[in-house]
Design an enzyme around this catalytic site. Structure first.
Site, PDB file in Angstrom:
ATOM      1  N   ASP A 164      -0.168  -7.923  -5.116  1.00  0.00           N
ATOM      2  CA  ASP A 164      -1.596  -7.998  -4.788  1.00  0.00           C
ATOM      3  C   ASP A 164      -1.678  -8.879  -3.549  1.00  0.00           C
ATOM      4  O   ASP A 164      -1.338 -10.061  -3.591  1.00  0.00           O
ATOM      5  CB  ASP A 164      -2.343  -8.646  -5.966  1.00  0.00           C
ATOM      6  N   LEU A 195       1.469   3.466  -2.094  1.00  0.00           N
ATOM      7  CA  LEU A 195       1.022   4.667  -2.823  1.00  0.00           C
ATOM      8  C   LEU A 195      -0.094   5.391  -2.074  1.00  0.00           C
ATOM      9  O   LEU A 195      -0.595   6.411  -2.527  1.00  0.00           O
ATOM     10  CB  LEU A 195       0.520   4.281  -4.227  1.00  0.00           C
ATOM     11  N   GLY A 196      -0.451   4.890  -0.933  1.00  0.00           N
ATOM     12  CA  GLY A 196      -1.565   5.474  -0.169  1.00  0.00           C
ATOM     13  C   GLY A 196      -1.118   6.657   0.680  1.00  0.00           C
ATOM     14  O   GLY A 196       0.021   7.116   0.591  1.00  0.00           O
ATOM     15  N   GLN A 197      -2.054   7.138   1.540  1.00  0.00           N
ATOM     16  CA  GLN A 197      -1.776   8.363   2.315  1.00  0.00           C
ATOM     17  C   GLN A 197      -0.569   8.179   3.236  1.00  0.00           C
ATOM     18  O   GLN A 197       0.320   9.030   3.280  1.00  0.00           O
ATOM     19  CB  GLN A 197      -3.002   8.730   3.177  1.00  0.00           C
ATOM     20  N   LYS A 205     -10.198  -4.331  11.892  1.00  0.00           N
ATOM     21  CA  LYS A 205      -9.046  -3.838  12.649  1.00  0.00           C
ATOM     22  C   LYS A 205      -8.882  -4.617  13.967  1.00  0.00           C
ATOM     23  O   LYS A 205      -7.785  -5.034  14.326  1.00  0.00           O
ATOM     24  CB  LYS A 205      -9.172  -2.336  12.916  1.00  0.00           C
ATOM     25  N   TYR A 209     -14.939  -1.999   8.928  1.00  0.00           N
ATOM     26  CA  TYR A 209     -13.536  -1.571   9.023  1.00  0.00           C
ATOM     27  C   TYR A 209     -13.011  -1.825  10.433  1.00  0.00           C
ATOM     28  O   TYR A 209     -11.956  -2.443  10.621  1.00  0.00           O
ATOM     29  CB  TYR A 209     -13.443  -0.088   8.669  1.00  0.00           C
ATOM     30  N   GLY A 227       0.829  -1.205   0.000  1.00  0.00           N
ATOM     31  CA  GLY A 227       0.000   0.000   0.000  1.00  0.00           C
ATOM     32  C   GLY A 227       0.862   1.252   0.000  1.00  0.00           C
ATOM     33  O   GLY A 227       0.508   2.270   0.593  1.00  0.00           O
TER      34      GLY A 227
HETATM   35  C1  VAH Z   1     -10.554   6.376   8.545  1.00  0.00           C
HETATM   36  N1  VAH Z   1      -8.477   7.665   8.436  1.00  0.00           N
HETATM   37  O1  VAH Z   1     -11.140   7.423   8.686  1.00  0.00           O
HETATM   38  C2  VAH Z   1      -9.051   6.342   8.789  1.00  0.00           C
HETATM   39  C3  VAH Z   1      -8.733   6.063  10.243  1.00  0.00           C
HETATM   40  C4  VAH Z   1      -9.289   6.683  12.605  1.00  0.00           C
HETATM   41  C5  VAH Z   1      -9.540   6.949  11.187  1.00  0.00           C
HETATM   42  O2  VAH Z   1      -8.856   4.731  10.552  1.00  0.00           O
HETATM   43  O3  VAH Z   1     -11.121   5.358   8.218  1.00  0.00           O
END
Ligand code: VAH
Length: 323
Positions: free
Chosen positions: A53, A8-10, A146, A142, A6
């Site tokens: 990938d 290329l991400g933030q 996590k 998400y 990852g």
């Molecule tokens: C998001 N920037 O907003 C991420 C992060 C705590 C926020 O996990 O999903």
């Protein structure tokens, strides 16, 4: 040698520059899921780039073998708001991707950093000064990925001896690369709009407090944790880290000190608002401070000053006289 997935991400794009500075470009391998000539995002030329990938274990193993990788910084992940729009895709990439990476780390004896998030907490978690060890029943796919990731990484440490470590990142603010599909993205876009148009329509309600951190501090957290002797760590996946907590009104007022004509109104995105409401208002990072010396450098005021200065240059916007 370090493999960044990852990349290329933030986080990845800025972490790559920082790791090249510290360890030299010959010790860094960047990767993303796209072929180099198909990448929409800018590949950093200084370090070698490989297509990885995370859903293809053989691609991961081949790159780890060919480049003699001993450390993996695994940043390939779908963020919260994008995940709520397609939970099946998030689960596949965030969980099967992580599993494949952990399996390669186990076979090839790599150390691995996997970020968690304040999203790993949920509505039944104590919301203020959220402790390191507490209830974790997140209500977003998400957040579920996590907290599952945290448990899987701890399992790989205790069961297979894989050196896994992670931090629970708050919202990250940066001027190098935009965030992609997070709930805290407003705190990045507000700076761009303040400079480009002088007006921002915020999609998170006033009074919604979330932990935030400036990207230079986030990069230092990754580096400092990965450089800490393994036997110093009691916790592993994942450490609470934070630098500040603010709501849209507070960051608006801070920016206004630099751009007096800046105005803001609200158009609340109910999906993102529901996610934000399920997260803590502020977390307690004393365990990270104690176990590996975590300490942020930037607060809201110093971050705002630096962000505006750097974005003026990036957007080629001259400083208007204050009058
Ligand atoms: C998001 N920037 O907003 C991420 C992060 C705590 C926020 O996990 O999903």
């Amino acid at each position: 040698k370090i493999l960044i997935t990852g990349a290329l991400g933030q986080i990845g794009s800025e972490l790559t520059l920082k790791l090249i500075e510290i360890y030299g470009s010959k010790n860094i391998v960047t990767s993303s899921h796209c072929n180099r000539n198909e990448c929409k995002k800018k590949v950093i030329d200084e370090a070698p780039y490989e297509k990885v990938d995370v859903l293809k274990p053989e691609e991961i193993a081949e790159v780890v073998e060919n480049h003699k990788i001993d450390t993996i910084i695994h940043l390939a992940s779908i963020l919260s708001a994008k995940g709520e729009a397609n939970p099946h895709r998030l689960w596949n990439i965030n969980m099967n991707g992580l599993y494949n990476i952990l399996e390669v780390a186990r076979e090839k004896r790599c150390r691995i950093f996997v970020p968690s998030s304040i999203a790993a907490f949920g509505p039944s978690t104590p919301m203020d000064n959220t402790p390191q060890d507490t209830i974790q029943r997140p209500s977003t796919i998400y957040g579920i990925s996590k907290v599952s990731g945290e448990l899987l990484c701890d399992y790989y440490f205790h069961r297979f001896g894989v050196d896994t470590r992670g931090v629970r990142f708050p919202g990250l603010i940066s001027h190098v690369a935009l965030p992609g599909g997070g709930t805290t993205d407003y705190a990045v876009h507000i700076f761009y709009e303040a400079l480009k148009t002088g007006h921002f329509t915020c999609n998170i309600r006033a009074g919604t407090y979330m932990d935030m951190m400036y990207m230079p501090d986030a990069l230092n957290a990754i580096i400092k944790l990965m450089e800490t002797d393994s036997d110093k760590l009691t916790h592993r996946n994942a450490f609470n880290v934070t630098a500040m907590s603010f709501d849209p009104e507070e960051i608006y007022k801070e920016i206004k000190k630099h751009i007096p004509h800046f105005t803001m109104d609200y158009e609340v995105d109910e999906v993102k608002q529901k996610i934000a409401d399920s997260w803590p208002n502020s977390i307690d990072d004393s365990v990270a401070r104690k176990e590996w010396g975590w300490k942020p450098e930037y607060n809201l005021s110093s971050m705002t000053t630096d962000m505006i200065e750097k974005l003026r240059k990036k957007l080629n916007i001259e400083k208007k006289p204050l009058v």
